[in-house]
Design a protein around this motif. Sequence first.
Motif, PDB file in Angstrom:
ATOM      1  N   GLY A  34      27.191  14.139 -17.893  1.00 32.97           N
ATOM      2  CA  GLY A  34      26.720  13.295 -16.790  1.00 32.97           C
ATOM      3  C   GLY A  34      26.171  14.153 -15.658  1.00 32.97           C
ATOM      4  O   GLY A  34      26.754  15.184 -15.324  1.00 32.97           O
ATOM      5  N   GLY A  35      25.039  13.740 -15.113  1.00 38.24           N
ATOM      6  CA  GLY A  35      24.387  14.518 -14.060  1.00 38.24           C
ATOM      7  C   GLY A  35      25.178  14.546 -12.765  1.00 38.24           C
ATOM      8  O   GLY A  35      25.064  15.483 -11.975  1.00 38.24           O
ATOM      9  N   PHE A  36      25.977  13.517 -12.510  1.00 36.72           N
ATOM     10  CA  PHE A  36      26.692  13.424 -11.234  1.00 36.72           C
ATOM     11  C   PHE A  36      28.050  14.116 -11.309  1.00 36.72           C
ATOM     12  O   PHE A  36      28.338  15.031 -10.547  1.00 36.72           O
ATOM     13  CB  PHE A  36      26.854  11.951 -10.856  1.00 36.72           C
ATOM     14  CG  PHE A  36      27.438  11.739  -9.487  1.00 36.72           C
ATOM     15  CD1 PHE A  36      26.754  12.118  -8.355  1.00 36.72           C
ATOM     16  CD2 PHE A  36      28.683  11.133  -9.350  1.00 36.72           C
ATOM     17  CE1 PHE A  36      27.298  11.909  -7.092  1.00 36.72           C
ATOM     18  CE2 PHE A  36      29.232  10.922  -8.095  1.00 36.72           C
ATOM     19  CZ  PHE A  36      28.535  11.308  -6.969  1.00 36.72           C
ATOM     20  N   LEU A  37      28.876  13.713 -12.274  1.00 39.50           N
ATOM     21  CA  LEU A  37      30.218  14.311 -12.400  1.00 39.50           C
ATOM     22  C   LEU A  37      30.168  15.664 -13.109  1.00 39.50           C
ATOM     23  O   LEU A  37      31.103  16.438 -13.035  1.00 39.50           O
ATOM     24  CB  LEU A  37      31.143  13.377 -13.188  1.00 39.50           C
ATOM     25  CG  LEU A  37      31.542  12.067 -12.530  1.00 39.50           C
ATOM     26  CD1 LEU A  37      32.461  11.277 -13.448  1.00 39.50           C
ATOM     27  CD2 LEU A  37      32.248  12.328 -11.200  1.00 39.50           C
ATOM     28  N   ASN A  41      30.234  13.401 -21.574  1.00 37.88           N
ATOM     29  CA  ASN A  41      30.268  12.015 -22.033  1.00 37.88           C
ATOM     30  C   ASN A  41      29.567  11.971 -23.394  1.00 37.88           C
ATOM     31  O   ASN A  41      29.163  13.015 -23.913  1.00 37.88           O
ATOM     32  CB  ASN A  41      29.693  11.023 -20.997  1.00 37.88           C
ATOM     33  CG  ASN A  41      28.325  11.376 -20.484  1.00 37.88           C
ATOM     34  OD1 ASN A  41      27.553  12.043 -21.163  1.00 37.88           O
ATOM     35  ND2 ASN A  41      28.005  10.943 -19.271  1.00 37.88           N
ATOM     36  N   VAL A  91      35.555   7.981  -8.110  1.00 38.51           N
ATOM     37  CA  VAL A  91      34.297   7.434  -8.628  1.00 38.51           C
ATOM     38  C   VAL A  91      34.637   6.537  -9.815  1.00 38.51           C
ATOM     39  O   VAL A  91      35.446   6.905 -10.661  1.00 38.51           O
ATOM     40  CB  VAL A  91      33.384   8.588  -9.134  1.00 38.51           C
ATOM     41  CG1 VAL A  91      32.138   8.044  -9.798  1.00 38.51           C
ATOM     42  CG2 VAL A  91      33.016   9.523  -8.000  1.00 38.51           C
ATOM     43  N   GLN A  92      34.052   5.341  -9.835  1.00 31.51           N
ATOM     44  CA  GLN A  92      34.296   4.470 -10.991  1.00 31.51           C
ATOM     45  C   GLN A  92      33.239   4.761 -12.065  1.00 31.51           C
ATOM     46  O   GLN A  92      32.046   4.745 -11.777  1.00 31.51           O
ATOM     47  CB  GLN A  92      34.218   3.007 -10.580  1.00 31.51           C
ATOM     48  CG  GLN A  92      34.727   2.101 -11.681  1.00 31.51           C
ATOM     49  CD  GLN A  92      34.712   0.643 -11.280  1.00 31.51           C
ATOM     50  OE1 GLN A  92      33.670   0.031 -11.222  1.00 31.51           O
ATOM     51  NE2 GLN A  92      35.871   0.105 -11.003  1.00 31.51           N
ATOM     52  N   GLY A  94      31.642   3.983 -15.946  1.00 26.87           N
ATOM     53  CA  GLY A  94      31.555   3.091 -17.110  1.00 26.87           C
ATOM     54  C   GLY A  94      31.820   1.651 -16.767  1.00 26.87           C
ATOM     55  O   GLY A  94      31.700   1.276 -15.629  1.00 26.87           O
ATOM     56  N   THR A  97      26.684   2.700 -20.084  1.00 32.10           N
ATOM     57  CA  THR A  97      25.324   2.578 -19.549  1.00 32.10           C
ATOM     58  C   THR A  97      24.403   2.448 -20.755  1.00 32.10           C
ATOM     59  O   THR A  97      24.399   3.318 -21.629  1.00 32.10           O
ATOM     60  CB  THR A  97      24.965   3.834 -18.732  1.00 32.10           C
ATOM     61  OG1 THR A  97      25.908   3.959 -17.665  1.00 32.10           O
ATOM     62  CG2 THR A  97      23.558   3.738 -18.160  1.00 32.10           C
TER      63      THR A  97
HETATM   64  P1  2BA Z   1      27.463  10.724 -14.263  1.00 35.31           P
HETATM   65  O1  2BA Z   1      26.055  11.009 -13.834  1.00 35.31           O
HETATM   66  O2  2BA Z   1      28.398  11.874 -14.342  1.00 35.31           O
HETATM   67  O3  2BA Z   1      28.035   9.613 -13.282  1.00 35.31           O
HETATM   68  C1  2BA Z   1      29.384   9.216 -13.344  1.00 35.31           C
HETATM   69  C2  2BA Z   1      29.644   8.081 -12.362  1.00 35.31           C
HETATM   70  O4  2BA Z   1      29.456   8.584 -11.033  1.00 35.31           O
HETATM   71  C3  2BA Z   1      28.698   6.888 -12.509  1.00 35.31           C
HETATM   72  O5  2BA Z   1      29.226   6.017 -13.486  1.00 35.31           O
HETATM   73  C4  2BA Z   1      28.673   6.311 -11.113  1.00 35.31           C
HETATM   74  O6  2BA Z   1      29.790   5.460 -10.890  1.00 35.31           O
HETATM   75  C5  2BA Z   1      28.862   7.534 -10.229  1.00 35.31           C
HETATM   76  N1  2BA Z   1      27.599   8.045  -9.712  1.00 35.31           N
HETATM   77  C6  2BA Z   1      26.562   8.544 -10.409  1.00 35.31           C
HETATM   78  N2  2BA Z   1      25.587   8.971  -9.584  1.00 35.31           N
HETATM   79  C7  2BA Z   1      26.027   8.742  -8.336  1.00 35.31           C
HETATM   80  C8  2BA Z   1      25.488   8.984  -7.025  1.00 35.31           C
HETATM   81  N3  2BA Z   1      24.276   9.530  -6.863  1.00 35.31           N
HETATM   82  N4  2BA Z   1      26.244   8.604  -5.960  1.00 35.31           N
HETATM   83  C9  2BA Z   1      27.453   8.031  -6.119  1.00 35.31           C
HETATM   84  N5  2BA Z   1      28.035   7.809  -7.317  1.00 35.31           N
HETATM   85  C10 2BA Z   1      27.321   8.145  -8.411  1.00 35.31           C
HETATM   86  P2  2BA Z   1      28.252   5.194 -14.432  1.00 35.31           P
HETATM   87  O7  2BA Z   1      27.198   4.499 -13.597  1.00 35.31           O
HETATM   88  O8  2BA Z   1      29.099   4.333 -15.301  1.00 35.31           O
HETATM   89  O9  2BA Z   1      27.472   6.263 -15.327  1.00 35.31           O
HETATM   90  C11 2BA Z   1      28.135   6.975 -16.374  1.00 35.31           C
HETATM   91  C12 2BA Z   1      27.192   8.004 -16.953  1.00 35.31           C
HETATM   92  O10 2BA Z   1      26.062   7.310 -17.527  1.00 35.31           O
HETATM   93  C13 2BA Z   1      26.575   8.962 -15.946  1.00 35.31           C
HETATM   94  O11 2BA Z   1      27.451  10.031 -15.724  1.00 35.31           O
HETATM   95  C14 2BA Z   1      25.297   9.409 -16.655  1.00 35.31           C
HETATM   96  O12 2BA Z   1      25.596  10.365 -17.659  1.00 35.31           O
HETATM   97  C15 2BA Z   1      24.890   8.114 -17.363  1.00 35.31           C
HETATM   98  N6  2BA Z   1      23.926   7.333 -16.572  1.00 35.31           N
HETATM   99  C16 2BA Z   1      24.200   6.383 -15.674  1.00 35.31           C
HETATM  100  N7  2BA Z   1      23.071   5.847 -15.183  1.00 35.31           N
HETATM  101  C17 2BA Z   1      22.059   6.481 -15.791  1.00 35.31           C
HETATM  102  C18 2BA Z   1      20.633   6.397 -15.705  1.00 35.31           C
HETATM  103  N8  2BA Z   1      20.018   5.513 -14.880  1.00 35.31           N
HETATM  104  N9  2BA Z   1      19.870   7.224 -16.454  1.00 35.31           N
HETATM  105  C19 2BA Z   1      20.482   8.105 -17.309  1.00 35.31           C
HETATM  106  N10 2BA Z   1      21.823   8.236 -17.434  1.00 35.31           N
HETATM  107  C20 2BA Z   1      22.599   7.449 -16.688  1.00 35.31           C
END
Ligand code: 2BA
Length: 109
Positions: A34-37, A41, A91-92, A94, A97
Amino acid sequence: MKLIIAIVQDKDSSKLSNALVEADIRATKLSTTGGFLRAGNTTFLIGVEEDKIETVLAIIKESSQKREQYMAPPINLDSPMEATHTYPIEVQVGGATVFVLPVDSFYHF
Ligand code: 2BA
């Protein structure tokens, strides 16, 4: 035909794989980050005919849980010393996605 891309938490990936195999749905699992955490995944690539999309979405929904995760915010070195003590933020993540894309052609040689 459509390509379903589903990003789920590692903890849910076995449950989802098993459910897809049981329903005779073919899929490929990729280990992703994941780009944020910046934590691991799992991304599933699932090619299906249109009449199976709702079934696959229901399986993904059923297999993926929402969970709270904690991350340490980045330290800002420009801040005064006492402000560099950062606390983990909640952070919540899943359940899942999911993207559904059209497929122009499908070959299985
Ligand atoms: P991550 O990028 O590691 O993000 C993990 C969680 O952190 C996200 O959960 C969201 O709750 C939060 N998050 C992400 N970016 C944020 C930000 N800029 N500010 C605040 N909180 C933020 P989920 O939304 O359930 O996403 C789970 C994983 O799904 C993400 O891991 C990423 O790997 C993927 N993902 C989510 N949305 C995506 C998208 N639009 N395009 C590609 N991958 C996506």
